[in-house]
Design a protein around this motif. Structure first.
Motif, PDB file in Angstrom:
ATOM      1  N   VAL A  74      -6.307   5.812   2.977  1.00  0.00           N
ATOM      2  CA  VAL A  74      -7.206   5.239   1.978  1.00  0.00           C
ATOM      3  C   VAL A  74      -7.826   3.980   2.573  1.00  0.00           C
ATOM      4  O   VAL A  74      -7.113   3.055   2.977  1.00  0.00           O
ATOM      5  N   GLU A  75      -9.147   3.952   2.636  1.00  0.00           N
ATOM      6  CA  GLU A  75      -9.850   2.805   3.193  1.00  0.00           C
ATOM      7  C   GLU A  75      -9.905   1.663   2.180  1.00  0.00           C
ATOM      8  O   GLU A  75      -9.741   1.863   0.969  1.00  0.00           O
ATOM      9  N   VAL A  76     -10.124   0.467   2.699  1.00  0.00           N
ATOM     10  CA  VAL A  76     -10.263  -0.702   1.830  1.00  0.00           C
ATOM     11  C   VAL A  76     -11.469  -0.503   0.905  1.00  0.00           C
ATOM     12  O   VAL A  76     -12.554  -0.121   1.356  1.00  0.00           O
ATOM     13  N   GLY A  77     -11.258  -0.742  -0.385  1.00  0.00           N
ATOM     14  CA  GLY A  77     -12.328  -0.605  -1.352  1.00  0.00           C
ATOM     15  C   GLY A  77     -12.463   0.781  -1.931  1.00  0.00           C
ATOM     16  O   GLY A  77     -13.211   0.980  -2.900  1.00  0.00           O
ATOM     17  N   GLN A  78     -11.764   1.759  -1.368  1.00  0.00           N
ATOM     18  CA  GLN A  78     -11.857   3.130  -1.866  1.00  0.00           C
ATOM     19  C   GLN A  78     -11.113   3.260  -3.184  1.00  0.00           C
ATOM     20  O   GLN A  78     -10.044   2.678  -3.387  1.00  0.00           O
ATOM     21  N   VAL A  79     -11.690   4.054  -4.097  1.00  0.00           N
ATOM     22  CA  VAL A  79     -11.060   4.275  -5.397  1.00  0.00           C
ATOM     23  C   VAL A  79      -9.910   5.264  -5.228  1.00  0.00           C
ATOM     24  O   VAL A  79     -10.071   6.342  -4.635  1.00  0.00           O
ATOM     25  N   LEU A  80      -8.753   4.919  -5.762  1.00  0.00           N
ATOM     26  CA  LEU A  80      -7.570   5.764  -5.645  1.00  0.00           C
ATOM     27  C   LEU A  80      -7.654   6.928  -6.625  1.00  0.00           C
ATOM     28  O   LEU A  80      -8.031   6.753  -7.782  1.00  0.00           O
ATOM     29  N   THR A  81      -7.255   8.112  -6.146  1.00  0.00           N
ATOM     30  CA  THR A  81      -7.161   9.291  -6.992  1.00  0.00           C
ATOM     31  C   THR A  81      -5.725   9.797  -6.980  1.00  0.00           C
ATOM     32  O   THR A  81      -4.898   9.364  -6.162  1.00  0.00           O
ATOM     33  N   ALA A  82      -5.429  10.738  -7.861  1.00  0.00           N
ATOM     34  CA  ALA A  82      -4.081  11.292  -7.932  1.00  0.00           C
ATOM     35  C   ALA A  82      -3.717  12.018  -6.644  1.00  0.00           C
ATOM     36  O   ALA A  82      -2.543  12.088  -6.271  1.00  0.00           O
ATOM     37  N   ARG A  83      -4.723  12.548  -5.918  1.00  0.00           N
ATOM     38  CA  ARG A  83      -4.446  13.247  -4.666  1.00  0.00           C
ATOM     39  C   ARG A  83      -4.021  12.305  -3.549  1.00  0.00           C
ATOM     40  O   ARG A  83      -3.411  12.735  -2.575  1.00  0.00           O
ATOM     41  N   ASP A  84      -4.347  11.026  -3.679  1.00  0.00           N
ATOM     42  CA  ASP A  84      -3.981  10.050  -2.654  1.00  0.00           C
ATOM     43  C   ASP A  84      -2.535   9.598  -2.785  1.00  0.00           C
ATOM     44  O   ASP A  84      -2.003   8.979  -1.863  1.00  0.00           O
ATOM     45  N   LEU A  85      -1.915   9.898  -3.915  1.00  0.00           N
ATOM     46  CA  LEU A  85      -0.611   9.330  -4.230  1.00  0.00           C
ATOM     47  C   LEU A  85       0.429  10.416  -4.447  1.00  0.00           C
ATOM     48  O   LEU A  85       0.120  11.530  -4.851  1.00  0.00           O
ATOM     49  N   GLY A  86       1.674  10.058  -4.147  1.00  0.00           N
ATOM     50  CA  GLY A  86       2.800  10.943  -4.379  1.00  0.00           C
ATOM     51  C   GLY A  86       3.919  10.168  -5.033  1.00  0.00           C
ATOM     52  O   GLY A  86       3.730   9.055  -5.534  1.00  0.00           O
ATOM     53  N   ARG A  87       5.095  10.731  -4.999  1.00  0.00           N
ATOM     54  CA  ARG A  87       6.250  10.066  -5.587  1.00  0.00           C
ATOM     55  C   ARG A  87       7.484  10.337  -4.750  1.00  0.00           C
ATOM     56  O   ARG A  87       7.584  11.357  -4.055  1.00  0.00           O
ATOM     57  N   ALA A  88       8.429   9.414  -4.821  1.00  0.00           N
ATOM     58  CA  ALA A  88       9.679   9.547  -4.079  1.00  0.00           C
ATOM     59  C   ALA A  88      10.778   8.813  -4.834  1.00  0.00           C
ATOM     60  O   ALA A  88      10.510   7.875  -5.597  1.00  0.00           O
ATOM     61  N   SER A  89      12.005   9.256  -4.615  1.00  0.00           N
ATOM     62  CA  SER A  89      13.176   8.608  -5.205  1.00  0.00           C
ATOM     63  C   SER A  89      13.926   7.900  -4.097  1.00  0.00           C
ATOM     64  O   SER A  89      14.438   8.539  -3.172  1.00  0.00           O
ATOM     65  N   VAL A  90      13.983   6.573  -4.156  1.00  0.00           N
ATOM     66  CA  VAL A  90      14.580   5.782  -3.082  1.00  0.00           C
ATOM     67  C   VAL A  90      15.533   4.743  -3.660  1.00  0.00           C
ATOM     68  O   VAL A  90      15.440   4.367  -4.837  1.00  0.00           O
ATOM     69  N   ALA A  91      16.462   4.292  -2.806  1.00  0.00           N
ATOM     70  CA  ALA A  91      17.318   3.159  -3.149  1.00  0.00           C
ATOM     71  C   ALA A  91      16.526   1.897  -2.844  1.00  0.00           C
ATOM     72  O   ALA A  91      16.392   1.506  -1.691  1.00  0.00           O
ATOM     73  N   LEU A  92      15.971   1.283  -3.857  1.00  0.00           N
ATOM     74  CA  LEU A  92      15.015   0.198  -3.692  1.00  0.00           C
ATOM     75  C   LEU A  92      15.710  -1.151  -3.756  1.00  0.00           C
ATOM     76  O   LEU A  92      16.459  -1.441  -4.684  1.00  0.00           O
ATOM     77  N   ASP A  93      15.460  -1.976  -2.719  1.00  0.00           N
ATOM     78  CA  ASP A  93      15.987  -3.335  -2.706  1.00  0.00           C
ATOM     79  C   ASP A  93      15.276  -4.171  -3.761  1.00  0.00           C
ATOM     80  O   ASP A  93      14.094  -3.959  -4.055  1.00  0.00           O
ATOM     81  N   ALA A  94      15.984  -5.125  -4.321  1.00  0.00           N
ATOM     82  CA  ALA A  94      15.412  -5.938  -5.390  1.00  0.00           C
ATOM     83  C   ALA A  94      14.216  -6.751  -4.924  1.00  0.00           C
ATOM     84  O   ALA A  94      13.337  -7.092  -5.727  1.00  0.00           O
ATOM     85  N   ASP A  95      14.160  -7.075  -3.629  1.00  0.00           N
ATOM     86  CA  ASP A  95      13.055  -7.888  -3.105  1.00  0.00           C
ATOM     87  C   ASP A  95      11.812  -7.066  -2.785  1.00  0.00           C
ATOM     88  O   ASP A  95      10.758  -7.636  -2.505  1.00  0.00           O
ATOM     89  N   VAL A  96      11.924  -5.758  -2.794  1.00  0.00           N
ATOM     90  CA  VAL A  96      10.792  -4.894  -2.473  1.00  0.00           C
ATOM     91  C   VAL A  96      10.018  -4.580  -3.754  1.00  0.00           C
ATOM     92  O   VAL A  96      10.585  -4.083  -4.727  1.00  0.00           O
ATOM     93  N   LYS A  97       8.726  -4.889  -3.740  1.00  0.00           N
ATOM     94  CA  LYS A  97       7.883  -4.633  -4.905  1.00  0.00           C
ATOM     95  C   LYS A  97       7.143  -3.314  -4.686  1.00  0.00           C
ATOM     96  O   LYS A  97       6.413  -3.157  -3.711  1.00  0.00           O
ATOM     97  N   ALA A  98       7.345  -2.377  -5.586  1.00  0.00           N
ATOM     98  CA  ALA A  98       6.688  -1.073  -5.486  1.00  0.00           C
ATOM     99  C   ALA A  98       6.289  -0.617  -6.883  1.00  0.00           C
ATOM    100  O   ALA A  98       6.935  -0.956  -7.881  1.00  0.00           O
ATOM    101  N   VAL A  99       5.215   0.168  -6.931  1.00  0.00           N
ATOM    102  CA  VAL A  99       4.737   0.705  -8.202  1.00  0.00           C
ATOM    103  C   VAL A  99       5.669   1.829  -8.635  1.00  0.00           C
ATOM    104  O   VAL A  99       5.944   2.759  -7.871  1.00  0.00           O
ATOM    105  N   ARG A 100       6.185   1.756  -9.853  1.00  0.00           N
ATOM    106  CA  ARG A 100       7.062   2.799 -10.377  1.00  0.00           C
ATOM    107  C   ARG A 100       6.248   4.019 -10.773  1.00  0.00           C
ATOM    108  O   ARG A 100       5.060   3.932 -11.085  1.00  0.00           O
TER     109      ARG A 100
END
Length: 238
Positions: A74-100
């Motif tokens: 995804v280039e800078v300024g490009q509009v995000l679509t559902a096809r650009d994104l996926g999902r994963a289940s990870v053990a997330l550290d408290a200091d890591v900021k990620a979109v749920r």
């Protein structure tokens, strides 16, 4: 006495050998093994530590978070679509900021504030609802040679100053000029929108800089004349 009787009497052990009954054989004595309390205590400690490690591992495996990932470039300024994104289940550290994953719909339709690469987690700071080039601004591409590139990486949103540096012996009276040869150089304020990678062979980096509409043509003229330099501004813009 007969010869037969003489032979019997002359036998070393006589008939009593045949009548002897063998007694029970005593088993060999085995000395009891000495117990070592230190070894036993160490073994118990290792077992306990191993059990605790397994418990922690199982706890971490079970404590996972569903987050949004990037699956396409995804280039800078490009509009995000559902096809650009996926999902994963990870053990997330408290200091890591990620979109749920629950917030996936909120980022679809927004623009990428930085270049996004497949396989990375999507952070809230990497998307924006604002256009990278705002109303009243123009986008000026600036080509920088290796010796002109700051050691500090250029990132979108970073404030910069475009400085006009006249050729040696020339006065600052050309396009966008107006200053004398001994005066302070003219500057134009800008903001980094995107910085490319170094071009193969030349090492030139192209930086897209957003400037005010009134300053865009001036900066473009400086760039064409080769008299423009890019300077990083202070974080607060002062």
């Amino acid at each position: 006495m007969s010869k037969t009787q003489e032979r019997i009497d002359a036998a070393p052990n006589g008939p009593s050998v045949q009548g002897r009954v063998a007694g029970p054989v005593a088993p060999p004595r085995v000395s009891a093994r000495r117990r070592r309390p230190g070894v036993i205590a160490l073994s118990l400690a290792l077992i306990a530590a191993g059990g605790a490690g397994v418990a922690v591992l199982l706890f971490q495996v079970g404590d996972r978070t569903d987050v949004v990932t990037v699956v396409r470039d995804v280039e800078v300024g490009q509009v995000l679509t559902a096809r650009d994104l996926g999902r994963a289940s990870v053990a997330l550290d408290a200091d890591v900021k990620a979109v749920r994953v629950d917030d996936l719909k909120s980022v679809v339709g927004k623009r990428a504030a930085v270049e996004l690469k497949p396989g990375s987690l999507l952070a809230p700071s990497q998307v924006t609802k604002d256009a990278l080039v705002k109303a009243g601004e123009q986008l000026v591409p600036i080509g920088l040679e290796p010796k002109q590139i700051p050691a500090t990486a250029l990132v979108p949103g970073q404030k910069v100053e475009l400085v006009h540096v006249p050729a040696q012996g020339a006065t600052d009276t050309g396009a966008g000029g107006g200053g004398g040869s001994g005066g302070a150089p003219r500057t134009v304020e800008g903001r980094v929108v995107k910085a490319s990678g170094a071009a193969p062979g030349t090492g030139v980096v192209v930086v897209d800089v957003a400037t005010a509409v009134a300053d865009g043509p001036t900066a473009a003229a400086w760039e064409a004349a080769g008299t423009l330099r890019l300077v990083l501004a202070a974080p607060d813009g002062s």
